[in-house]
Write a protein that holds these residues in place. Structure first.
Motif, PDB file in Angstrom:
ATOM      1  N   CYS A 130       0.805  -1.171   0.183  1.00 51.51           N
ATOM      2  CA  CYS A 130      -0.171   0.191  -0.023  1.00 51.51           C
ATOM      3  C   CYS A 130       0.835   1.384   0.058  1.00 51.51           C
ATOM      4  CB  CYS A 130      -0.994  -0.123   1.171  1.00 51.51           C
ATOM      5  SG  CYS A 130      -1.821   1.336   1.381  1.00 51.51           S
ATOM      6  N   CYS A 136       0.039   3.185   3.600  1.00 48.34           N
ATOM      7  CA  CYS A 136       0.374   2.769   4.999  1.00 48.34           C
ATOM      8  C   CYS A 136       1.479   1.660   5.025  1.00 48.34           C
ATOM      9  CB  CYS A 136      -0.846   2.296   5.772  1.00 48.34           C
ATOM     10  SG  CYS A 136      -1.219   0.778   5.280  1.00 48.34           S
ATOM     11  N   HIS A 138       1.185  -1.303   4.236  1.00 48.50           N
ATOM     12  CA  HIS A 138       0.867  -2.725   4.264  1.00 48.50           C
ATOM     13  C   HIS A 138       1.234  -3.532   3.276  1.00 48.50           C
ATOM     14  CE1 HIS A 138      -1.581  -5.904   6.040  1.00 48.50           C
ATOM     15  NE2 HIS A 138      -2.300  -5.997   4.907  1.00 48.50           N
ATOM     16  N   CYS A 161      -6.299  -1.381  -0.297  1.00 50.87           N
ATOM     17  CA  CYS A 161      -5.696  -1.957   1.203  1.00 50.87           C
ATOM     18  C   CYS A 161      -6.645  -2.356   2.351  1.00 50.87           C
ATOM     19  CB  CYS A 161      -4.748  -0.867   1.433  1.00 50.87           C
ATOM     20  SG  CYS A 161      -3.988  -1.267   3.113  1.00 50.87           S
ATOM     21  N   CYS A 177      -5.892   0.217   5.575  1.00 52.48           N
ATOM     22  CA  CYS A 177      -6.328   1.464   5.883  1.00 52.48           C
ATOM     23  C   CYS A 177      -7.276   1.989   4.574  1.00 52.48           C
ATOM     24  CB  CYS A 177      -5.038   2.727   5.479  1.00 52.48           C
ATOM     25  SG  CYS A 177      -4.499   2.603   3.825  1.00 52.48           S
TER      26      CYS A 177
END
Ligand SMILES: [Zn+2]
Length: 148
Positions: A3, A6, A8, A31, A34
């Protein structure tokens, strides 16, 4: 694909479709952490195309590399990723047509011509790096052609 917001590490694909006449896949991703949504493009490189350089050496064509050079010329200019994508897709079609090899000088002058239509400042920046003007007069002539 991580992502961009964030970082991720695992994002899901929510939509996927072909673009650029089937040569690219556009994916909408989301994602799970978030909820950020973003788009990715996966493009097939013209891996079979060989670029022959001025010094006689050869290397595989790389859109990524060429695009980086173009973006340097287009920094802070009103040129979008979409403009450059379209420009390169058209040119690649031309370069790859019935040929396995394209000269680096052809790539340079084709990109220059396309940039001249897109943005004059980007054109001049690109030209001053990629074209070895013999002297100031030649450079001025080239500039003159643009504004007449
Ligand atoms: Zn995220």
């Amino acid at each position: 694909m991580h992502c961009p917001r964030c970082k991720h590490e695992d994002t899901g694909v929510i939509d996927s479709r072909l673009s650029e006449e089937g040569r690219a896949v556009r994916r909408r991703r989301e994602c799970p952490k978030c909820d950020h949504r973003f788009t990715t493009f996966e493009r097939q490189e013209l891996s079979s195309l060989i670029v022959s350089k001025r010094d006689g050496t050869r290397e595989p064509y790389s859109r990524t590399k060429l695009e980086r050079g173009i973006w340097i010329a287009c920094t802070k200019r009103p040129v979008t990723q979409k403009d450059i994508d379209r420009m390169l897709s058209e040119l690649e079609e031309k370069w790859g047509k019935n040929k396995a090899e394209v000269e680096s000088t052809t790539i340079g002058s084709d990109v220059m011509r396309a940039l001249a239509k897109l943005d004059k400042v980007a054109y001049i920046r690109f030209a001053s790096v990629h074209r070895e003007f013999k002297d100031v007069e030649e450079f001025k002539n080239e500039l003159g052609k643009l504004f007449t």
